[in-house]
Design an enzyme around this catalytic site. Structure first.
Site, PDB file in Angstrom:
ATOM      1  N   SER A 150     -17.814  54.360  19.182  1.00  0.00           N
ATOM      2  CA  SER A 150     -19.066  53.661  18.843  1.00  0.00           C
ATOM      3  C   SER A 150     -20.036  54.693  18.291  1.00  0.00           C
ATOM      4  O   SER A 150     -19.908  55.895  18.599  1.00  0.00           O
ATOM      5  CB  SER A 150     -19.658  53.035  20.111  1.00  0.00           C
ATOM      6  OG  SER A 150     -20.985  52.599  19.883  1.00  0.00           O
ATOM      7  N   TYR A 163     -22.184  53.244  29.045  1.00  0.00           N
ATOM      8  CA  TYR A 163     -21.613  53.014  27.716  1.00  0.00           C
ATOM      9  C   TYR A 163     -21.767  54.276  26.861  1.00  0.00           C
ATOM     10  O   TYR A 163     -20.798  54.758  26.267  1.00  0.00           O
ATOM     11  CB  TYR A 163     -22.305  51.822  27.049  1.00  0.00           C
ATOM     12  CG  TYR A 163     -21.630  51.358  25.766  1.00  0.00           C
ATOM     13  CD1 TYR A 163     -20.421  50.656  25.809  1.00  0.00           C
ATOM     14  CD2 TYR A 163     -22.188  51.620  24.518  1.00  0.00           C
ATOM     15  CE1 TYR A 163     -19.797  50.224  24.638  1.00  0.00           C
ATOM     16  CE2 TYR A 163     -21.574  51.195  23.347  1.00  0.00           C
ATOM     17  CZ  TYR A 163     -20.386  50.499  23.412  1.00  0.00           C
ATOM     18  OH  TYR A 163     -19.770  50.067  22.248  1.00  0.00           O
ATOM     19  N   LYS A 167     -18.567  56.593  25.786  1.00  0.00           N
ATOM     20  CA  LYS A 167     -18.218  56.612  24.358  1.00  0.00           C
ATOM     21  C   LYS A 167     -18.294  58.041  23.808  1.00  0.00           C
ATOM     22  O   LYS A 167     -17.513  58.405  22.940  1.00  0.00           O
ATOM     23  CB  LYS A 167     -19.107  55.653  23.568  1.00  0.00           C
ATOM     24  CG  LYS A 167     -18.814  54.170  23.859  1.00  0.00           C
ATOM     25  CD  LYS A 167     -17.431  53.753  23.363  1.00  0.00           C
ATOM     26  CE  LYS A 167     -17.214  52.244  23.463  1.00  0.00           C
ATOM     27  NZ  LYS A 167     -15.876  51.825  22.967  1.00  0.00           N
TER      28      LYS A 167
HETATM   29  N1  LIG Z   1     -19.988  44.941  18.878  1.00  0.00           N
HETATM   30  C1  LIG Z   1     -20.602  46.107  18.641  1.00  0.00           C
HETATM   31  O1  LIG Z   1     -21.792  46.148  18.276  1.00  0.00           O
HETATM   32  C2  LIG Z   1     -19.849  47.395  18.787  1.00  0.00           C
HETATM   33  C3  LIG Z   1     -20.433  48.559  18.276  1.00  0.00           C
HETATM   34  C4  LIG Z   1     -19.748  49.759  18.414  1.00  0.00           C
HETATM   35  C5  LIG Z   1     -18.528  49.805  19.031  1.00  0.00           C
HETATM   36  N2  LIG Z   1     -17.983  48.665  19.533  1.00  0.00           N
HETATM   37  C6  LIG Z   1     -16.685  48.777  20.208  1.00  0.00           C
HETATM   38  O2  LIG Z   1     -15.765  47.938  19.566  1.00  0.00           O
HETATM   39  C7  LIG Z   1     -14.699  47.613  20.480  1.00  0.00           C
HETATM   40  C8  LIG Z   1     -14.437  46.129  20.406  1.00  0.00           C
HETATM   41  O3  LIG Z   1     -15.569  45.451  20.891  1.00  0.00           O
HETATM   42  P1  LIG Z   1     -16.116  44.101  20.268  1.00  0.00           P
HETATM   43  O4  LIG Z   1     -17.478  44.362  19.787  1.00  0.00           O
HETATM   44  O5  LIG Z   1     -15.116  43.501  19.379  1.00  0.00           O
HETATM   45  O6  LIG Z   1     -16.308  43.257  21.608  1.00  0.00           O
HETATM   46  P2  LIG Z   1     -15.551  41.978  22.187  1.00  0.00           P
HETATM   47  O7  LIG Z   1     -16.127  41.780  23.525  1.00  0.00           O
HETATM   48  O8  LIG Z   1     -15.602  40.887  21.199  1.00  0.00           O
HETATM   49  O9  LIG Z   1     -14.041  42.488  22.297  1.00  0.00           O
HETATM   50  C9  LIG Z   1     -13.617  43.407  23.253  1.00  0.00           C
HETATM   51  C10 LIG Z   1     -12.330  42.878  23.849  1.00  0.00           C
HETATM   52  O10 LIG Z   1     -11.778  43.884  24.703  1.00  0.00           O
HETATM   53  C11 LIG Z   1     -11.165  43.206  25.785  1.00  0.00           C
HETATM   54  N3  LIG Z   1     -10.988  44.107  26.926  1.00  0.00           N
HETATM   55  C12 LIG Z   1     -11.926  44.611  27.770  1.00  0.00           C
HETATM   56  N4  LIG Z   1     -11.347  45.391  28.685  1.00  0.00           N
HETATM   57  C13 LIG Z   1     -10.020  45.391  28.410  1.00  0.00           C
HETATM   58  C14 LIG Z   1      -8.899  46.020  29.006  1.00  0.00           C
HETATM   59  N5  LIG Z   1      -9.035  46.794  30.079  1.00  0.00           N
HETATM   60  N6  LIG Z   1      -7.673  45.809  28.461  1.00  0.00           N
HETATM   61  C15 LIG Z   1      -7.518  45.005  27.381  1.00  0.00           C
HETATM   62  N7  LIG Z   1      -8.541  44.379  26.793  1.00  0.00           N
HETATM   63  C16 LIG Z   1      -9.776  44.580  27.300  1.00  0.00           C
HETATM   64  C17 LIG Z   1     -12.125  42.068  26.104  1.00  0.00           C
HETATM   65  O11 LIG Z   1     -11.485  41.047  26.873  1.00  0.00           O
HETATM   66  C18 LIG Z   1     -12.524  41.620  24.705  1.00  0.00           C
HETATM   67  O12 LIG Z   1     -11.704  40.580  24.233  1.00  0.00           O
HETATM   68  C19 LIG Z   1     -15.173  48.113  21.843  1.00  0.00           C
HETATM   69  O13 LIG Z   1     -14.551  49.337  22.148  1.00  0.00           O
HETATM   70  C20 LIG Z   1     -16.664  48.312  21.650  1.00  0.00           C
HETATM   71  O14 LIG Z   1     -17.210  49.262  22.528  1.00  0.00           O
HETATM   72  C21 LIG Z   1     -18.611  47.463  19.418  1.00  0.00           C
END
Ligand SMILES: NC(=O)c1ccc[n+]([C@@H]2O[C@H](COP(=O)([O-])OP(=O)(O)OC[C@H]3O[C@@H](n4cnc5c(N)ncnc54)[C@H](O)[C@@H]3O)[C@@H](O)[C@H]2O)c1
Length: 271
Positions: A150, A163, A167
């Site tokens: 992230s 977080y 990260k």
């Molecule tokens: N959405 C944002 O603004 C953003 C920004 C930067 C980074 N990210 C990163 O992107 C990645 C995806 O997140 P997203 O935004 O798509 O969120 P999201 O919540 O839509 O998807 C994350 C998924 O990970 C799954 N998950 C959680 N723990 C798990 C585990 N132990 N094993 C398997 N699956 C698991 C959840 O059930 C969920 O479906 C994450 O690592 C998040 O930190 C997101």
């Protein structure tokens, strides 16, 4: 995989990396958000896809939509990764690329349990994946690990210490892997977006102050990942301004900290 020019054009658009056609790939956290969009694009590019998520209904839904194999389960534990890779290897033969994308954001919950879970999912998941993938990749002389960290891992995230810190650890670990194995055929890439429109994105005043309307769709992020899969560059930055903020943090840390404190004060005045 050999195909005629026409059928290849159908299954793998010219803009997609050729190596993906027929490659075996695994995407964790693919039941939602960025992981789902990425799995969909990888399948469109001709990859054989295995999707994982802790949420089995979401995982199955993605698999049904894109014709992938669903292996629901916990991608954060050593046993969970072992089960995922056993299912994936049985289906794919070999894993060519692993997208360690699952992540959690506990918000203002900074209890010991929230710290532990954040480190398990946002950081240790990558350690378990690397431990179980890299020996095979070193033997074969190739393999690719794409870690979804992230922008919080390069900068910080207001209001969420577990977080931000987990990260940062994910970025540091991905860097270490790249340094250690990069000359032996193992490509490591690190995706560091800011706001992306998924259930994980904070709303309300926090969302307004930190992200404003500078929020990408998961599909836009997946396109940036696809573009990065043509090459080996470590950082994938869907929000290019993150590189500027990161440079300021490194070269003018006091200025950067003052700016972040101003943002925090702005948030405090609204909550
Ligand atoms: N959405 C944002 O603004 C953003 C920004 C930067 C980074 N990210 C990163 O992107 C990645 C995806 O997140 P997203 O935004 O798509 O969120 P999201 O919540 O839509 O998807 C994350 C998924 O990970 C799954 N998950 C959680 N723990 C798990 C585990 N132990 N094993 C398997 N699956 C698991 C959840 O059930 C969920 O479906 C994450 O690592 C998040 O930190 C997101």
């Amino acid at each position: 995989m050999t195909t005629t020019a026409d059928s290849s054009a159908d299954s793998c658009p010219a803009s997609d990396p050729a190596w993906l056609d027929g490659a075996g790939v695994v995407v964790t956290g693919a039941g939602s958000g960025i992981g789902r969009a990425l799995a969909r694009r990888l399948a469109q590019a001709g990859a054989k896809v295995v999707v994982n998520d802790l949420d089995s209904a979401g995982c199955e839904a993605t698999a049904r939509e894109i014709g992938a194999l669903a292996v629901p389960g916990d991608a954060a534990s050593a046993d969970g990764v072992a089960a995922l890779l056993a299912g994936a290897r049985a289906h794919l033969g070999q894993v060519d690329a692993y997208f360690a994308n699952a992540g959690i954001e506990t918000g203002s919950d900074a209890s010991p349990a929230a710290w532990e879970r954040s480190f398990a999912v946002n950081m240790m998941a990558h350690v378990h994946a690397a431990d179980q993938l890299i020996p095979d990749w070193l033997e074969r002389g190739e393999g690719r690990l794409v870690v979804t960290a992230s922008a919080a891992g390069l900068l910080t995230m207001l209001g969420s210490a577990p977080y931000s810190v987990s990260k940062h650890a994910a970025v540091a670990y991905a860097e270490w892997l790249s340094v250690t194995y990069g000359d032996r055929g193992v490509i490591v890439q690190c995706l560091c977006p800011q706001g992306v429109q998924t259930p994980l994105l904070p709303g309300g005043a926090l969302g307004d102050v930190v992200f404003g309307d500078n929020v990408l769709t998961p599909e836009q992020v997946a396109e940036d990942v696809m573009a990065a899969l043509h090459g080996e560059e470590f950082y994938i930055l869907p929000h290019p301004e993150v590189a500027t903020f990161y440079a300021t943090r490194a070269t003018q840390p006091e200025r950067w900290l003052r700016g972040m404190r101003r943002l925090q004060a702005q948030l405090n005045s609204r909550t």
